[in-house]
Design a protein around this motif. Structure first.
Motif, PDB file in Angstrom:
ATOM      1  N   LEU A  73       4.595   3.260  11.034  1.00  0.00           N
ATOM      2  CA  LEU A  73       5.228   2.973   9.983  1.00  0.00           C
ATOM      3  C   LEU A  73       4.119   2.351   8.986  1.00  0.00           C
ATOM      4  CD1 LEU A  73       8.618   1.329  11.303  1.00  0.00           C
ATOM      5  CD2 LEU A  73       8.417   3.712  10.315  1.00  0.00           C
ATOM      6  N   THR A  74       4.609   2.937   7.833  1.00  0.00           N
ATOM      7  CA  THR A  74       3.654   2.354   6.491  1.00  0.00           C
ATOM      8  C   THR A  74       4.278   1.722   5.586  1.00  0.00           C
ATOM      9  OG1 THR A  74       4.173   4.492   5.085  1.00  0.00           O
ATOM     10  CG2 THR A  74       2.348   4.679   6.966  1.00  0.00           C
ATOM     11  N   LEU A  75       3.726   1.233   4.695  1.00  0.00           N
ATOM     12  CA  LEU A  75       4.325   1.074   3.151  1.00  0.00           C
ATOM     13  C   LEU A  75       5.244   1.725   2.570  1.00  0.00           C
ATOM     14  CD1 LEU A  75       4.199  -1.671   1.180  1.00  0.00           C
ATOM     15  CD2 LEU A  75       2.403  -0.302  -0.172  1.00  0.00           C
ATOM     16  N   GLY A  76       4.902   2.891   2.676  1.00  0.00           N
ATOM     17  CA  GLY A  76       5.890   4.044   2.050  1.00  0.00           C
ATOM     18  C   GLY A  76       7.249   3.960   2.611  1.00  0.00           C
ATOM     19  N   MET A  99       2.302   6.369  -2.793  1.00  0.00           N
ATOM     20  CA  MET A  99       1.139   7.600  -2.816  1.00  0.00           C
ATOM     21  C   MET A  99      -0.159   6.901  -1.791  1.00  0.00           C
ATOM     22  SD  MET A  99       3.130   9.641  -4.183  1.00  0.00           S
ATOM     23  CE  MET A  99       2.060  10.999  -4.381  1.00  0.00           C
ATOM     24  N   ASN A 100      -0.861   8.043  -1.467  1.00  0.00           N
ATOM     25  CA  ASN A 100      -2.050   7.464  -0.753  1.00  0.00           C
ATOM     26  C   ASN A 100      -2.912   6.561  -1.584  1.00  0.00           C
ATOM     27  OD1 ASN A 100      -4.753   8.171   0.033  1.00  0.00           O
ATOM     28  ND2 ASN A 100      -3.952   9.953   1.137  1.00  0.00           N
ATOM     29  N   LEU A 101      -3.477   5.643  -0.828  1.00  0.00           N
ATOM     30  CA  LEU A 101      -4.475   4.899  -1.585  1.00  0.00           C
ATOM     31  C   LEU A 101      -6.139   5.350  -2.037  1.00  0.00           C
ATOM     32  CD1 LEU A 101      -4.036   1.717   0.422  1.00  0.00           C
ATOM     33  CD2 LEU A 101      -2.924   2.135  -1.823  1.00  0.00           C
ATOM     34  N   ARG A 102      -6.419   6.481  -1.605  1.00  0.00           N
ATOM     35  CA  ARG A 102      -7.307   7.033  -1.810  1.00  0.00           C
ATOM     36  C   ARG A 102      -7.227   8.301  -2.858  1.00  0.00           C
ATOM     37  NH1 ARG A 102     -11.979   5.346   0.931  1.00  0.00           N
ATOM     38  NH2 ARG A 102     -12.080   3.158   1.157  1.00  0.00           N
ATOM     39  N   ASP A 103      -6.018   8.883  -2.823  1.00  0.00           N
ATOM     40  CA  ASP A 103      -5.813  10.035  -3.575  1.00  0.00           C
ATOM     41  C   ASP A 103      -4.203  10.021  -3.967  1.00  0.00           C
ATOM     42  OD1 ASP A 103      -5.099  12.464  -4.502  1.00  0.00           O
ATOM     43  OD2 ASP A 103      -6.040  13.657  -2.929  1.00  0.00           O
ATOM     44  N   LYS A 148       1.427   8.473   7.657  1.00  0.00           N
ATOM     45  CA  LYS A 148       0.783   7.948   8.861  1.00  0.00           C
ATOM     46  C   LYS A 148      -0.309   8.977   9.436  1.00  0.00           C
ATOM     47  CE  LYS A 148       4.156   9.794  12.352  1.00  0.00           C
ATOM     48  NZ  LYS A 148       4.912  10.821  11.235  1.00  0.00           N
ATOM     49  N   SER A 149      -0.307  10.221   8.939  1.00  0.00           N
ATOM     50  CA  SER A 149      -1.054  11.295   9.733  1.00  0.00           C
ATOM     51  C   SER A 149      -2.187  11.329   8.816  1.00  0.00           C
ATOM     52  CB  SER A 149      -0.409  12.400   9.618  1.00  0.00           C
ATOM     53  OG  SER A 149       0.150  13.007   8.678  1.00  0.00           O
ATOM     54  N   ILE A 159      -1.286   1.766   4.175  1.00  0.00           N
ATOM     55  CA  ILE A 159      -0.850   0.429   4.771  1.00  0.00           C
ATOM     56  C   ILE A 159       0.086   0.489   5.569  1.00  0.00           C
ATOM     57  CG2 ILE A 159       0.023  -2.038   4.238  1.00  0.00           C
ATOM     58  CD1 ILE A 159      -2.688  -1.422   2.442  1.00  0.00           C
ATOM     59  N   ASN A 160      -0.299   0.260   6.906  1.00  0.00           N
ATOM     60  CA  ASN A 160       0.235   0.172   8.232  1.00  0.00           C
ATOM     61  C   ASN A 160       1.359  -0.974   8.192  1.00  0.00           C
ATOM     62  OD1 ASN A 160      -0.852   2.708   9.021  1.00  0.00           O
ATOM     63  ND2 ASN A 160      -2.581   1.163   9.470  1.00  0.00           N
TER      64      ASN A 160
END
Length: 341
Positions: A20-23, A193-197, A204-205, A213-214
């Motif tokens: 699970l992530t911040l999303g 969205m992705n912290l790098r893009d 998670k993948s 952010i997990n």
């Protein structure tokens, strides 16, 4: 039970696929917590039957089910205010899912974009469950006569299918038994969205753990990831229009807004004109304040799986008490002989 008396009731579920992530938190879990209260009965479910549309290692499925339940509990889902359970413990989901397989039309299923996305070019090799699971999702919702479903934009089509199934059932049998469910789509950070893009959804993948952010990240890791998140050379604008074509900037502003229960406009009212050297540490501090206690409590619960199992069992009993008369009435409407009680 009156066929047309619908209690305001929320249902939503999350699949135990691990990581699970911040999303997941901002897009779903936090919203579920906020919906607890006097306006709705709230029913939340770990949809483990949906997980097996693709093969699952049994140990991973069990672990992921515990992780999702722990995340919900740690985030503020209160078993005294909401019904919380895992789907497979209430057989009515599968039973109503089959009945709805016989109500839904193949053409409706062929229009489901998520099946096309997940199956890709291998449509002949995927499980029948992956093709038919939208009717099980409709059963998840309508088994409780849920009137509202908080969903992301990517799930709206499935709630529309649920509405179609309810309408067809009611029309075919001349009843007003199932409600026409309303999707609830709102919030400042619905799509994290992705912290790098910033053009890619947080996942998670993703290739790098720094992209996300997990929910199990500790305070130091959370702070580090936000401080290293990708930005652009410009500072923060004074209004939202200034975020156009700046996906990374927009993403971080939306995340701040989601965590602070405010709007992007309000965030820019406070930080407009500031540089990233000011904003990112402030975002990191806010994220640690909001997320680290959740991570700590998740870890405690995962070390006490019996506690999780006991809460899920109690929730399943409550869920079944709501679902059973609705399912029995469905069988009765359809003409099944139900002499065994």
């Amino acid at each position: 039970m009156s066929d047309s008396a619908f209690t305001p009731r929320v249902f939503s579920g999350i699949k135990p696929s691990g990581g699970l992530t911040l999303g997941n938190y901002l897009g779903a879990i936090k919203r579920w917590v906020d919906m607890q209260g006097p306006d709705f009965e709230t029913i939340y479910c770990v949809v483990d039957l949906h997980a097996i549309t693709v093969w699952q290692d049994p140990a991973d499925l069990k672990r992921s089910t515990h992780e999702v339940a722990a995340a919900l509990l740690a985030s503020g889902i209160d078993p005294e205010k909401s019904v919380l359970f895992n789907q497979s413990q209430v057989p009515g989901h599968a039973e109503l899912g089959w009945l709805f397989n016989c109500v839904a039309r193949v053409g409706w299923m062929n229009r489901m974009t998520q099946f096309k996305d997940k199956a890709g070019k291998n449509t002949e090799k995927v499980s029948l469950g992956l093709y038919a699971y939208p009717s099980l999702m409709a059963a998840d919702i309508l088994l409780y006569h849920a009137t509202h479903v908080p969903v992301g934009e990517d799930q709206k089509q499935h709630v529309e299918l649920t509405r179609d199934i309810a309408a067809k059932f009611n029309h075919d049998y001349g009843v007003e038994f199932f409600p026409v469910t309303t999707p609830v789509i709102e919030g400042p950070a619905m799509r994290v969205m992705n912290l790098r893009d910033g053009s890619k959804k947080m996942s998670k993948s993703g290739e790098s753990d720094m992209e996300r952010i997990n929910m199990l990240d500790d305070a130091d890791t959370i702070a580090k990831k936000f401080k290293k998140a990708r930005t652009d050379p410009e500072g923060l604008p004074s209004d939202v229009a200034g975020l156009k074509d700046r996906p990374e900037a927009r993403n971080l502003v939306d995340i701040y807004a989601g965590l602070a229960d405010t709007t992007a406009e309000a965030v820019l009212g406070d930080f407009g004109g500031a540089g990233w050297g000011t904003f990112k540490p402030a975002l990191a501090e806010l994220a640690v304040e909001k997320l680290a206690p959740i991570s700590d409590e998740m870890k405690r619960l995962l070390d006490a799986p019996d506690e999780i199992d006991a809460l899920l069992a109690k929730g399943a009993e409550k869920a079944e008490a709501i679902a059973e008369p609705i399912l029995e009435r469905t069988f009765e409407i359809m003409g099944f002989v139900r002499s065994r009680r």
